[in-house]
Design a protein around this motif. Structure first.
Motif, PDB file in Angstrom:
ATOM      1  N   PRO A 171       0.796  -1.197  -0.087  1.00 21.26           N
ATOM      2  CA  PRO A 171      -0.016   0.103  -0.303  1.00 21.26           C
ATOM      3  C   PRO A 171       0.712   1.363  -0.138  1.00 21.26           C
ATOM      4  CG  PRO A 171       0.109  -1.009   2.316  1.00 21.26           C
ATOM      5  CD  PRO A 171       0.661  -1.955   1.362  1.00 21.26           C
ATOM      6  N   ALA A 172       0.255   2.405  -0.671  1.00 27.08           N
ATOM      7  CA  ALA A 172       0.962   3.567  -0.588  1.00 27.08           C
ATOM      8  C   ALA A 172       1.143   4.268   0.852  1.00 27.08           C
ATOM      9  CB  ALA A 172       0.378   4.579  -1.566  1.00 27.08           C
ATOM     10  N   LYS A 173       2.192   4.846   1.008  1.00 26.13           N
ATOM     11  CA  LYS A 173       2.356   5.722   2.379  1.00 26.13           C
ATOM     12  C   LYS A 173       2.608   6.938   2.314  1.00 26.13           C
ATOM     13  CE  LYS A 173       6.348   3.464   2.484  1.00 26.13           C
ATOM     14  NZ  LYS A 173       7.797   2.811   2.963  1.00 26.13           N
ATOM     15  N   GLY A 174       2.598   7.595   3.430  1.00 24.28           N
ATOM     16  CA  GLY A 174       2.700   9.242   3.510  1.00 24.28           C
ATOM     17  C   GLY A 174       1.618   9.923   2.815  1.00 24.28           C
ATOM     18  N   LEU A 175       1.837  10.771   1.976  1.00 28.33           N
ATOM     19  CA  LEU A 175       0.955  11.792   1.467  1.00 28.33           C
ATOM     20  C   LEU A 175       0.062  11.243   0.567  1.00 28.33           C
ATOM     21  CD1 LEU A 175       3.182  14.974   1.357  1.00 28.33           C
ATOM     22  CD2 LEU A 175       1.489  14.439   3.148  1.00 28.33           C
ATOM     23  N   LEU A 176       0.569  10.155  -0.314  1.00 30.60           N
ATOM     24  CA  LEU A 176       0.002   9.381  -1.233  1.00 30.60           C
ATOM     25  C   LEU A 176      -0.969   8.453  -1.003  1.00 30.60           C
ATOM     26  CD1 LEU A 176       2.731   9.129  -3.867  1.00 30.60           C
ATOM     27  CD2 LEU A 176       0.991  10.591  -4.052  1.00 30.60           C
TER      28      LEU A 176
END
Length: 310
Positions: A171-176
């Motif tokens: 899965p995407a992390k941070g702001l994305l």
């Protein structure tokens, strides 16, 4: 060009009938079940090939039918394609350089990529089991940064020989993360399964009490101990990457994971889809896995091989 020569070798050292699987007996034995039956010249590369005849089923076949490249009209491109594909060229540029259709490049890439998987395992079995192994994840993406992909890889310390790898979605992390869920939905984390598959494969190439080194990822320790309970696991704090080295080499000072990070940097420098700021991105994780298999084989046989033929 070692892989190119291996691709052209027949499956068997002695011919056997491809129709009734009758094995060719020793030349001193009598009677023979498979005998020579003339020659012919192959049109695609003008190579002279031996024909055989089975005395049991009376059918004929040639040594070309025993090759992995049977039915290929451009088998002479397998070797150059293998070396150029792990030298930073894209599929479109390969098609332009080799003067063939891009569909031909894709078909041959799938063919040699699948072969590279098996041949990489075969080559690693020839070495003694590793006593010191470094492993970690390299992060890239498929199609968009909202769809990240992880490549977990293990290398032998000092020699930098790639022992194995696995490609997994994450899965995407941070702001994305929020943007990714909104645009593509929830993305399954396949990294735990990939780590278990890699550690299971490493049992054949690493000692049971080997020294394993990685960063301080909290998931590594438990997964490693489930497969190597007698091993020693040493972790190091992650550091910021330097400007050069594709962001994988660490800035300043001694890097305890240099063998692994240097191998990651070489992979990014030699695989077009892993370049920083590139428009050649992975569209399918399965194709990234095949590409990595090609690079791992080339890395082990050509880039770090200290024995040079003159």
């Amino acid at each position: 060009m070692l892989m190119a020569r291996v691709l052209l070798l027949p499956f068997f050292m002695h011919p056997q009938c491809v129709y009734c699987t009758s094995q060719l007996k020793d030349p001193s034995d009598s009677p023979k079940s498979v005998v020579c039956f003339g020659h012919f010249t192959r049109k695609s590369d003008l190579k002279r090939l031996q024909r055989y005849r089975c005395l049991d089923c009376k059918k004929t076949f040639s040594e070309a039918k025993l090759s992995r490249c049977y039915y290929q009209k451009k088998r002479h491109l397998n070797g150059p394609l293998y070396e150029l594909y792990v030298s930073g060229l894209s599929q479109r540029r390969l098609a332009k350089v080799l003067r063939v259709n891009r569909k031909t490049i894709v078909r041959k890439f799938l063919f040699i990529g699948l072969f590279a998987y098996d041949y990489l395992l075969l080559q690693n079995r020839k070495f003694p089991k590793a006593t010191s192994v470094q492993f970690d994840d390299l992060e890239t993406f498929e199609h968009s940064k909202c769809k990240p992909v992880s490549v977990i890889m293990a290398v032998e310390e000092h020699s930098r020989r790639i022992l194995g790898f696995r490609v997994a979605k994450m899965p995407a992390k941070g702001l994305l993360a929020k943007v990714s869920r909104k645009k593509y939905g929830a993305r399954k984390d396949e990294r735990p399964q990939a780590r278990h598959e890699l550690f299971s494969e490493l049992k054949e190439f690493a000692e049971g009490d080997a020294l394993f080194q990685s960063d301080q990822n909290p998931h590594y320790g438990g997964d490693l101990k489930s497969h190597f309970p007698m091993s020693k696991h040493v972790t190091y704090k992650g550091r910021r990457g330097c400007v050069v080295g594709q962001g994988e080499l660490k800035a300043g000072g001694f890097d305890p994971l240099f063998s692994l990070n240097h191998s990651f940097a070489m992979a990014r420098a030699n695989m077009n889809r892993l370049f920083r700021r590139t428009w050649c991105t992975t569209k399918k994780p399965e194709r990234l896995s095949l590409h990595f298999a090609l690079y791992a084989l080339y890395h082990n046989l050509s880039l770090i091989n200290k024995i040079r033929t003159i």
